[in-house]
Each structure stands twice: as C-alpha cells, then as structure tokens.
Design a protein around this motif. Structure first.
Motif, PDB file in Angstrom:
ATOM      1  N   MET A 146      -5.280  -1.098   0.760  1.00 44.95           N
ATOM      2  CA  MET A 146      -4.471  -1.659   1.839  1.00 44.95           C
ATOM      3  C   MET A 146      -3.565  -0.622   2.473  1.00 44.95           C
ATOM      4  O   MET A 146      -3.197  -0.742   3.649  1.00 44.95           O
ATOM      5  CB  MET A 146      -3.626  -2.818   1.304  1.00 44.95           C
ATOM      6  N   THR A 147      -3.185   0.407   1.717  1.00 45.40           N
ATOM      7  CA  THR A 147      -2.285   1.421   2.285  1.00 45.40           C
ATOM      8  C   THR A 147      -2.943   2.195   3.417  1.00 45.40           C
ATOM      9  O   THR A 147      -2.249   2.838   4.218  1.00 45.40           O
ATOM     10  CB  THR A 147      -1.833   2.408   1.197  1.00 45.40           C
ATOM     11  N   ILE A 160       2.223  -5.615   2.889  1.00 40.76           N
ATOM     12  CA  ILE A 160       2.005  -4.802   1.700  1.00 40.76           C
ATOM     13  C   ILE A 160       3.296  -4.679   0.884  1.00 40.76           C
ATOM     14  O   ILE A 160       3.267  -4.611  -0.346  1.00 40.76           O
ATOM     15  CB  ILE A 160       1.454  -3.414   2.079  1.00 40.76           C
ATOM     16  N   ILE A 178      -4.483  -2.696  -3.599  1.00 40.39           N
ATOM     17  CA  ILE A 178      -3.249  -2.227  -2.954  1.00 40.39           C
ATOM     18  C   ILE A 178      -3.441  -0.831  -2.379  1.00 40.39           C
ATOM     19  O   ILE A 178      -2.994  -0.532  -1.267  1.00 40.39           O
ATOM     20  CB  ILE A 178      -2.083  -2.251  -3.959  1.00 40.39           C
ATOM     21  N   ILE A 196      -6.897 -10.126  -1.715  1.00 41.99           N
ATOM     22  CA  ILE A 196      -5.694  -9.935  -2.526  1.00 41.99           C
ATOM     23  C   ILE A 196      -5.713 -10.811  -3.761  1.00 41.99           C
ATOM     24  O   ILE A 196      -5.545 -10.339  -4.886  1.00 41.99           O
ATOM     25  CB  ILE A 196      -4.438 -10.212  -1.680  1.00 41.99           C
ATOM     26  N   VAL A 223      -3.407  -1.292   6.428  1.00 38.37           N
ATOM     27  CA  VAL A 223      -2.401  -2.328   6.678  1.00 38.37           C
ATOM     28  C   VAL A 223      -1.189  -1.686   7.328  1.00 38.37           C
ATOM     29  O   VAL A 223      -0.641  -0.713   6.817  1.00 38.37           O
ATOM     30  CB  VAL A 223      -1.996  -3.037   5.373  1.00 38.37           C
TER      31      VAL A 223
END
Length: 279
Positions: free
Chosen positions: A229-230, A238, A226, A65, A233
């Motif tokens: 990560m969807t 998030i 990001i 991140i 995660v």
C-alpha cells in the motif's frame, strides 16, 4: 532527602529522548490518521475526523486489507501453538546431555544470525523446486518458525536450567506417572513462561515481513499488504490502518498479561488451599 546528582538528570534526559525516538513515529501516524476528509499524507492536518477509519471498512480498491489481516492472524496462531509445543519438548529433551546436543543447539541458534531475506529465499526455492505450492500456510509457516522457535527454545532452556527437580521427585514418590508429573507439576509451574513464549511466537509472526516476502505465494499477509500500500496509496487510510494494527498489538499484549495475572492468582490460591489442607 539527598539531592540527586547531575548524572541522574543527564541519564533521565537520555531516557526521555529514547522514548521519543521509540514511540514518536507511532504517535505521529496515530495523529495523522485523524485527518479530515480533504487531508492527505501531509502535516499540518486539514481538519479532524474519523473519515479514514470509516474508509477502511469500505470496499478498498488498493488491496485486500481484511483478508491479509485474517491470514496474519491465523498464521500467528499456528506459529504460536507450534512454537510453544516444540519449545517445551525441546526444553525437556535438553535437560539431559545426549550425543550431538551441543551441535544441535548451535544449529538452532544459527537461524537467528542468518539474514531473514536469505531464509525466505531458501525456503521459497525448496518449496518451488520440490513441486509444492508456495503458500503462506505452508512455506510461509515454515519460514516463520525459523524465527520464532530459537527464541522459544532459548526461553525454555533458561526456565528448565533453574527448575527445581525436587517437585518432580515428590510427585513420583506419590505415585504419579511421567505424564501426570509433566501435566500436573511441570506445566503449571512453567505456565507464565509458556505464556511468554506464546506471546513471542504470535507477535514475531504477526509483524514478520522479510521471511514471509518470498514464501507467502499469491496471498499477502498484513505486513506485506501494508508495504504494498505504501507504493500506491496516497490517502491517510494507510495511517488509519497503522493505528488500528498498533492498537490490536497492544490488545494482544494486554490479553497475555491478563492471562499471566489470572494464572498466577490461581496458582497462589491452590497453594494456600493446599497449605490449609495440610493444617
């Protein structure tokens, strides 16, 4: 006071709905980022805490991140500086007609209507087929400039179209060289517009996804991180990341507005001092 017509209230209701549609998702993410430790990507919330914000600053197993944030920040600064410099040079160049200026103008604007994913694919292929390494600081940088430069140039074209050249003529009459005229006359006058171009360049680069997708190489920028990560995660971390990035974007805008305000105050102060000196 005359009563407002019914159309006013109808348009006001439409405007309120537009604001809800525009900022509703952002506010929803901000609220859900304060889930309790046992909460998930669900509503209603299971408790209220700062647990997921603290979790962001711990070692993450889901991605890089803060590394992606640093890359996006550095790339945004690179794009911002390049966009400002090239836009000013282009605006100065287009003040006078030259052979092929019309064709060049339309070529610049064309990149705005080409699908971003095709630009990303084309730039990535050029880099890879040329034997160069596809990297966010090279190919990614070039791909993002195809997005930011047209906006910067359009702003500069509009600025110089209404620029009063009598200021430059007065400076030359007083013995200023072309560089001194640009530095001490032109740039201070167009400074607020330059700040606007810089803000455009940085923000467009910072959240650009499509043109970076196939040109960033092995290292993700923040939007790509990001997006990744969807898919893996399943915690509100998030949401916390989205809230922090939104706050950062607003802070950048506030910073640029403060710079505009300070620049305007200084320009007015210099103008009043010059007027007193003439008196």
């Amino acid at each position: 006071m005359e009563p407002r017509p019914r159309s006013f209230y109808a348009l006001a209701a439409v405007f309120v709905l537009f604001l809800i549609f525009l900022y509703g998702p952002t506010l929803t993410i901000a609220i859900l980022s304060f889930q309790g430790p046992g909460g998930g990507l669900t509503f209603p919330m299971r408790g209220v805490s700062l647990h997921w914000f603290r979790d962001l600053f711990e070692q993450q197993a889901v991605g890089d991140i803060w590394g992606s944030f640093r890359r996006s920040f550095v790339l945004g600064l690179m794009v911002m500086v390049t966009t400002v410099v090239v836009s000013v040079m282009g605006g100065l160049a287009f003040r006078k007609r030259f052979a092929g200026s019309g064709i060049l103008f339309y070529l610049i604007i064309t990149s705005l209507v080409i699908p971003s994913i095709l630009v990303s694919l084309g730039v990535g292929l050029i880099w890879s087929q040329s034997g160069m390494t596809v990297h966010w600081s090279t190919s990614g940088f070039g791909a993002q400039l195809t997005w930011t430069l047209p906006f910067g140039l359009l702003i500069m074209f509009a600025v110089f179209n209404r620029f009063d050249r009598s200021y430059e003529e007065a400076a030359r009459d007083l013995g200023a060289s072309p560089w001194q005229t640009v530095r001490h006359v032109v740039l201070p006058i167009i400074a607020p517009s330059l700040i606007g171009v810089a803000l455009f360049g940085f923000t467009l680069s910072y959240d650009e996804f499509a043109r970076t997708l196939l040109t960033s190489g092995s290292y993700n920028t923040l939007p790509l991180e990001i997006f990744g990560m969807t898919t893996n995660v399943t915690t509100p971390v998030i949401f916390a990341l989205g809230t922090l990035t939104t706050i950062f974007s607003f802070l950048v805008i506030v910073l640029f507005l403060a710079v505009v305000w300070v620049t305007d105050r200084r320009r007015k102060a210099h103008g009043s001092d010059a007027g007193k000196g003439m008196v």
